[in-house]
Design a protein around this motif. Structure first.
Motif, PDB file in Angstrom:
ATOM      1  N   GLU A   1       0.843  -1.208   0.000  1.00 36.28           N
ATOM      2  CA  GLU A   1       0.000   0.000   0.000  1.00 36.28           C
ATOM      3  C   GLU A   1       0.873   1.251   0.000  1.00 36.28           C
ATOM      4  O   GLU A   1       0.661   2.182  -0.789  1.00 36.28           O
ATOM      5  CB  GLU A   1      -0.892  -0.010   1.253  1.00 36.28           C
ATOM      6  N   VAL A   2       1.864   1.180   0.916  1.00 37.16           N
ATOM      7  CA  VAL A   2       2.775   2.346   1.036  1.00 37.16           C
ATOM      8  C   VAL A   2       3.477   2.572  -0.290  1.00 37.16           C
ATOM      9  O   VAL A   2       3.518   3.690  -0.822  1.00 37.16           O
ATOM     10  CB  VAL A   2       3.805   2.099   2.173  1.00 37.16           C
ATOM     11  N   THR A   3       4.013   1.515  -0.886  1.00 41.65           N
ATOM     12  CA  THR A   3       4.735   1.619  -2.140  1.00 41.65           C
ATOM     13  C   THR A   3       3.822   2.122  -3.247  1.00 41.65           C
ATOM     14  O   THR A   3       4.242   2.932  -4.077  1.00 41.65           O
ATOM     15  CB  THR A   3       5.305   0.237  -2.542  1.00 41.65           C
ATOM     16  N   LEU A   4       2.556   1.677  -3.235  1.00 43.60           N
ATOM     17  CA  LEU A   4       1.618   2.094  -4.284  1.00 43.60           C
ATOM     18  C   LEU A   4       1.461   3.601  -4.310  1.00 43.60           C
ATOM     19  O   LEU A   4       1.372   4.215  -5.372  1.00 43.60           O
ATOM     20  CB  LEU A   4       0.259   1.407  -4.040  1.00 43.60           C
ATOM     21  N   ARG A   5       1.466   4.211  -3.089  1.00 46.41           N
ATOM     22  CA  ARG A   5       1.308   5.670  -3.036  1.00 46.41           C
ATOM     23  C   ARG A   5       2.517   6.380  -3.643  1.00 46.41           C
ATOM     24  O   ARG A   5       2.421   7.449  -4.214  1.00 46.41           O
ATOM     25  CB  ARG A   5       1.107   6.124  -1.580  1.00 46.41           C
ATOM     26  N   ARG A   6       3.673   5.739  -3.539  1.00 46.58           N
ATOM     27  CA  ARG A   6       4.892   6.375  -4.035  1.00 46.58           C
ATOM     28  C   ARG A   6       5.092   6.157  -5.526  1.00 46.58           C
ATOM     29  O   ARG A   6       5.705   6.962  -6.188  1.00 46.58           O
ATOM     30  CB  ARG A   6       6.102   5.779  -3.304  1.00 46.58           C
ATOM     31  N   VAL A   7       4.591   5.138  -6.037  1.00 48.41           N
ATOM     32  CA  VAL A   7       4.893   4.800  -7.434  1.00 48.41           C
ATOM     33  C   VAL A   7       3.921   5.519  -8.357  1.00 48.41           C
ATOM     34  O   VAL A   7       2.721   5.561  -8.107  1.00 48.41           O
ATOM     35  CB  VAL A   7       4.773   3.282  -7.643  1.00 48.41           C
ATOM     36  N   ASP A   8       4.485   6.071  -9.469  1.00 51.83           N
ATOM     37  CA  ASP A   8       3.636   6.811 -10.397  1.00 51.83           C
ATOM     38  C   ASP A   8       3.453   6.070 -11.700  1.00 51.83           C
ATOM     39  O   ASP A   8       2.465   6.229 -12.377  1.00 51.83           O
ATOM     40  CB  ASP A   8       4.272   8.194 -10.705  1.00 51.83           C
TER      41      ASP A   8
ATOM     42  N   VAL B   1      -0.192  -1.083 -11.601  1.00 53.45           N
ATOM     43  CA  VAL B   1      -1.038  -2.259 -11.904  1.00 53.45           C
ATOM     44  C   VAL B   1      -0.466  -3.503 -11.223  1.00 53.45           C
ATOM     45  O   VAL B   1      -1.180  -4.274 -10.584  1.00 53.45           O
ATOM     46  CB  VAL B   1      -1.127  -2.473 -13.435  1.00 53.45           C
ATOM     47  N   ALA B   2       0.845  -3.631 -11.351  1.00 55.63           N
ATOM     48  CA  ALA B   2       1.485  -4.807 -10.750  1.00 55.63           C
ATOM     49  C   ALA B   2       1.272  -4.843  -9.247  1.00 55.63           C
ATOM     50  O   ALA B   2       0.945  -5.889  -8.669  1.00 55.63           O
ATOM     51  CB  ALA B   2       2.985  -4.799 -11.066  1.00 55.63           C
ATOM     52  N   LEU B   3       1.423  -3.659  -8.619  1.00 57.15           N
ATOM     53  CA  LEU B   3       1.245  -3.604  -7.160  1.00 57.15           C
ATOM     54  C   LEU B   3      -0.190  -3.920  -6.758  1.00 57.15           C
ATOM     55  O   LEU B   3      -0.454  -4.620  -5.782  1.00 57.15           O
ATOM     56  CB  LEU B   3       1.655  -2.209  -6.644  1.00 57.15           C
ATOM     57  N   LYS B   4      -1.147  -3.356  -7.564  1.00 53.02           N
ATOM     58  CA  LYS B   4      -2.566  -3.628  -7.253  1.00 53.02           C
ATOM     59  C   LYS B   4      -2.864  -5.135  -7.319  1.00 53.02           C
ATOM     60  O   LYS B   4      -3.577  -5.696  -6.468  1.00 53.02           O
ATOM     61  CB  LYS B   4      -3.489  -2.881  -8.231  1.00 53.02           C
ATOM     62  N   GLN B   5      -2.269  -5.760  -8.354  1.00 52.79           N
ATOM     63  CA  GLN B   5      -2.455  -7.218  -8.486  1.00 52.79           C
ATOM     64  C   GLN B   5      -1.861  -7.934  -7.282  1.00 52.79           C
ATOM     65  O   GLN B   5      -2.421  -8.903  -6.761  1.00 52.79           O
ATOM     66  CB  GLN B   5      -1.785  -7.727  -9.764  1.00 52.79           C
ATOM     67  N   MET B   6      -0.723  -7.403  -6.841  1.00 52.17           N
ATOM     68  CA  MET B   6      -0.054  -8.015  -5.694  1.00 52.17           C
ATOM     69  C   MET B   6      -0.935  -7.898  -4.450  1.00 52.17           C
ATOM     70  O   MET B   6      -1.146  -8.875  -3.711  1.00 52.17           O
ATOM     71  CB  MET B   6       1.268  -7.294  -5.478  1.00 52.17           C
ATOM     72  N   ILE B   7      -1.503  -6.702  -4.239  1.00 53.97           N
ATOM     73  CA  ILE B   7      -2.348  -6.485  -3.056  1.00 53.97           C
ATOM     74  C   ILE B   7      -3.556  -7.425  -3.108  1.00 53.97           C
ATOM     75  O   ILE B   7      -3.961  -8.052  -2.120  1.00 53.97           O
ATOM     76  CB  ILE B   7      -2.813  -5.016  -2.989  1.00 53.97           C
ATOM     77  N   ARG B   8      -4.098  -7.532  -4.294  1.00 54.65           N
ATOM     78  CA  ARG B   8      -5.267  -8.407  -4.484  1.00 54.65           C
ATOM     79  C   ARG B   8      -4.950  -9.875  -4.139  1.00 54.65           C
ATOM     80  O   ARG B   8      -5.709 -10.553  -3.454  1.00 54.65           O
ATOM     81  CB  ARG B   8      -5.683  -8.306  -5.962  1.00 54.65           C
ATOM     82  N   ALA B   9      -3.769 -10.284  -4.596  1.00 54.91           N
ATOM     83  CA  ALA B   9      -3.347 -11.676  -4.319  1.00 54.91           C
ATOM     84  C   ALA B   9      -3.127 -11.893  -2.829  1.00 54.91           C
ATOM     85  O   ALA B   9      -3.509 -12.917  -2.273  1.00 54.91           O
ATOM     86  CB  ALA B   9      -2.065 -11.999  -5.089  1.00 54.91           C
ATOM     87  N   VAL B  10      -2.534 -10.845  -2.215  1.00 59.07           N
ATOM     88  CA  VAL B  10      -2.312 -10.960  -0.772  1.00 59.07           C
ATOM     89  C   VAL B  10      -3.645 -11.038  -0.039  1.00 59.07           C
ATOM     90  O   VAL B  10      -3.829 -11.871   0.881  1.00 59.07           O
ATOM     91  CB  VAL B  10      -1.464  -9.769  -0.275  1.00 59.07           C
ATOM     92  N   ASP B  11      -4.627 -10.239  -0.478  1.00 66.22           N
ATOM     93  CA  ASP B  11      -5.957 -10.260   0.130  1.00 66.22           C
ATOM     94  C   ASP B  11      -6.558 -11.661   0.055  1.00 66.22           C
ATOM     95  O   ASP B  11      -7.098 -12.181   1.033  1.00 66.22           O
ATOM     96  CB  ASP B  11      -6.888  -9.279  -0.607  1.00 66.22           C
TER      97      ASP B  11
END
Lengths: 327, 450
Positions: free
Chosen positions: B255-262, B268-278
């Motif tokens: 989540e923290v990294t997602l806020r920093r990355v533009d 997209v990759a991070l969102k997929q990662m968060i989803r998988a973790v969920d």
């Protein structure tokens, strides 16, 4: 008549046979295919009607009828091995011995069930008539006199008038007559009065006879006044003598002989013999026998009858009898 | 299963077989005993007859005289119609009677053949003084055995009848004995097969001592099974627990990294990662729930529960999530819906059902929750307007980790309905899945006894 029966009487004094045969008669039926041989103590004339009625029902069978004494029958069968199919005899003891020694064939049919238990032994011997031993009196000799009804009364009578009855009494010579021996031995079993009577008869010089018919004849003619142990049936059959004789069945006891028939083991005509037996027994026992008086004492069939046939026993009995008769 | 023979059949066969042998022995004993008695009674009569004859033998003037009593032979005729033979002898000389009768040296009774027939003979003797010297006089009396054979025939028939009756009674008793011997086996088998799939208690049905080893072995086996099952459940719960915590860390970091990355592709990759973790975290959570349900079903803590209150609480808790998708709850709850149950389990089951409905409902739809009383049951129906179930595998959905093929992108572990179903069963209730009657959508019905 479809069947005619020829009865030819052949008087026979045989040299060929060791046993003596008094008379042999052939009852030939037309168209007969087999022959039945009967040896019997009954007179041919008395038995002829039985054979005639048998042949009416069984015309295919010839009957060869031989009349003989009881001891002759015994000799013929036991010693001579003569060929007979049926033996008929008044000597119950000898008939019993024949069956006991294995000369009789067992026989079973609907007619044998008619015979009362006391009238048969081992399903081999079958009674077909009951004939009491009687006292026959000359009617004329007893006119106006009290008739003795028991042996005791007879003894009293003989004692009171010994002169009157000397040589006027008759009885069987038990040494020669099988039936006489049977009656005497049974009498001796039944009552002591027999010996008293025998002794008395001996004192009065009793006349001894071979057969009932001779005694009846002599009583009727008045040769003797009293005959003791006469076959009642023979006396009753003499209608012509009814006016002259009185037949008494003693009231103390009357010994009843069973006339018996048996089929011989060696018979070659078992079927015909069976048919004749059926005829004889069903005629005899079709009606239940009338209950007879208390005084009648039937001689029981069985091994007891062998006792008086024993050589030593017979010897002793005859000795005793002879010493009573011949004083 | 490898079936060889049958205890019942073998027992029957052995019992009936021994009954047959016993019946045969009984028959033979009875017959030989009867034969002995009959022969003895014939001997007695013959001996009486012979003695009576011997008694009548006397010496008169140096001569042996025999006066056979009439009764001596007549008595034999009273017993049977058998033929009678006798002989009186002095030494080897036959005085009278049947000369060829078989002889014996001693006073005895014996059986011999005479004139083709078997006969029974009895010999008695005594010494008489003849001319000053003692001479032995012997009497033999014999009889054929027709009467004996006839009597024995009758006895044999009676013996056969007795043997048959004995056999019949023994057979009935054998059936009864065999049945009652096998009965404890059937009782235990029935008790074990009647059990629910999760019932791993030891067998406590009373058994005869012969079955104790088998029952002990069975109980030991059940205990081992129970232990290894709970070990694996523990292992799964432990594993899920251990995975959940690091996953939470990973998610927070993502989540923290997602806020920093533009850069769009990185986002997209991070969102997929968060989803998988969920997804993983949810699965771990449900694994934990399932382990808990499995544990509690074995040790159910029942208390009176008001389902209406529980439902309202859960709906209230789910409302914020539902609001995000503009989903509206339509509640119809009747009062007096009290059941006897385990609070935590019931709550968990109901949460899973409602959570499922929310999860699979498309935006701007309605979820209908109905709670009512139907006779002796309390029935909860939750119907949504989502994709619903596929008719093909509707019943397989309550299996562990089974998911429908039409779930699309929705996150799920496949354990929700499994948990609800197990809870329903633990409370003697049922969980029914079907298509909603109002158009598409799933309809889940939970019935619990009131």
């Amino acid at each position: 008549m479809r069947y005619f029966i020829t009865a030819c009487l052949v008087l026979w004094t045989s040299m060929a046979h060791a046993y003596e045969i008094e008379a042999q008669t052939e009852f030939n039926a037309e168209g007969a295919t087999s022959t039945l041989s009967i040896i019997s103590t009954t007179d041919t004339a008395v038995f002829a009607p039985v054979i005639a009625s048998f042949q009416v029902a069984n015309p295919q069978i010839n009957v060869n009828y031989t009349a003989a004494s009881s001891s002759q029958i015994n000799t013929a069968i036991v010693e001579e091995n003569a060929q007979f199919d049926i033996a008929i005899s008044s000597a119950m003891d000898l008939q019993t011995k024949l069956a006991n020694d294995g000369y009789a064939e067992a026989f079973d049919s609907s007619s044998t069930t008619l015979v009362p238990d006391w009238g048969t032994w081992r399903n081999s011997i079958f009674a077909f008539s009951q004939e009491p031993a009687t006292i026959v009196l000359n009617r004329a000799a007893f006119k106006g006199q009290k008739i003795p009804q028991t042996r005791a009364e007879l003894i009293t009578l003989l004692r009171s008038q010994p002169k009157k009855y000397e040589r006027r009494i008759g009885t069987y010579d038990v040494r020669t007559s099988g039936l006489g021996y049977l009656f005497a031995t049974q009498d001796s079993r039944t009552s002591e009065t027999f010996w008293r009577l025998t002794e008395l008869m001996g004192q009065l010089k009793v006349k001894l006879y071979c057969c009932s018919s001779d005694m009846i004849e002599d009583v009727s003619t008045g040769q003797i006044a009293i005959a003791y142990n006469v076959l009642g049936s023979y006396a009753a059959a003499r209608d012509d003598l009814a006016e002259k004789i009185i037949i008494i069945e003693p009231q103390d006891y009357a010994t009843v002989m069973l006339r018996t028939a048996l089929i011989l083991k060696d018979s070659k005509a078992q079927r015909a013999a069976g048919l004749f037996m059926d005829h004889l027994l069903s005629e005899a026992w079709n009606e239940q026998p009338i209950n007879q008086g208390q005084n009648l004492r039937r001689i029981p069939l069985g091994p007891g009858l062998l006792v008086f046939l024993d050589r030593l026993k017979r010897q002793q009995f005859l000795q005793e009898w002879s010493s009573a008769i011949f004083q | 299963m490898n079936i060889q023979g049958s205890i019942y059949r073998r027992l029957m066969l052995q019992l009936v077989g021994s009954a047959a042998i016993l019946a045969a022995i009984l028959f033979l004993l009875f017959q030989s005993f009867a034969r002995q008695l009959a022969v003895e009674s014939q001997d007695t009569t013959l001996k009486a007859s012979a003695s009576a004859i011997l008694e009548s033998v006397s010496v008169q003037q140096g001569q042996v005289v025999a006066d056979i009593p009439y009764a001596a032979l007549a008595m034999l005729g009273n017993v049977s119609d058998d033929r009678v033979f006798y002989q009186i002898s002095r030494g080897t000389d036959v005085l009278t009677g049947y000369e060829d009768l078989p002889r014996s040296l001693d006073d005895t009774s014996w059986t011999a053949k005479y004139r083709d027939d078997p006969i029974r003979l009895v010999k008695v003797s005594r010494s008489l003084p003849i001319n000053g010297s003692l001479t032995t006089i012997a009497v033999t009396v014999a009889q054929t055995q027709d009467g004996l054979a006839q009597k024995l025939g009758e006895i044999s028939r009676t013996a056969i009848l007795i043997g048959l009756i004995f056999f019949a009674v023994a057979t009935i008793l054998a059936v009864w004995a065999a049945r009652s011997s096998v009965r404890p086996l059937n009782i235990v088998a029935a008790a074990v097969s009647r059990r629910g799939p999760a019932d791993l208690r030891p067998v406590t049905t009373p058994v005869p001592s012969e079955m104790a080893p088998l029952t002990q072995a069975l109980n030991a086996f059940i205990a081992r099974l129970d232990r290894s099952l709970s070990q694996s459940e523990d292992f799964i719960a432990e594993a899920a627990h251990r995975v959940r915590t690091p996953l939470a860390t990973v998610r927070a970091q993502a989540e923290v990294t997602l806020r920093r990355v533009d850069k769009e592709e990185n986002r997209v990759a991070l969102k997929q990662m968060i989803r998988a973790v969920d997804e993983s975290s949810r699965a771990a959570g449900q694994l934990l729930d399932h382990a808990m349900v499995a544990f509690r079903t074995d040790h159910l803590e029942r208390s009176k529960l008001d389902l209406r209150a529980i439902i309202e609480e859960i709906v209230e808790r789910q409302t914020p999530i539902a609001d995000l998708k503009d989903i509206e709850f339509l509640q119809t709850t009747a009062p007096d819906c009290i059941v006897l149950g385990d609070t935590i389990l019931i709550q968990n089951a109901l949460t899973n059902i409602i959570d499922n409905a929310v999860k699979y409902s498309p935006n701007e739809t309605v979820i209908t929750v109905t709670l009512e009383r139907e006779g002796a049951e309390v029935v909860l129906t939750v119907a949504d307007q989502g994709p619903g179930f596929e008719a093909d595998n509707i019943n397989a959905l309550t299996d562990r980790f089974a998911r429908g093929t039409n779930v699309g992108q929705t996150v799920g572990s496949g354990l929700g309905l499994t948990i609800a179903n197990e809870v329903a069963k633990a409370h003697n209730g049922t969980l029914t899945l079907k298509q909603s009657t109002k158009g598409s959508g799933a309809c889940v019905t939970l019935s619990l006894p009131a």
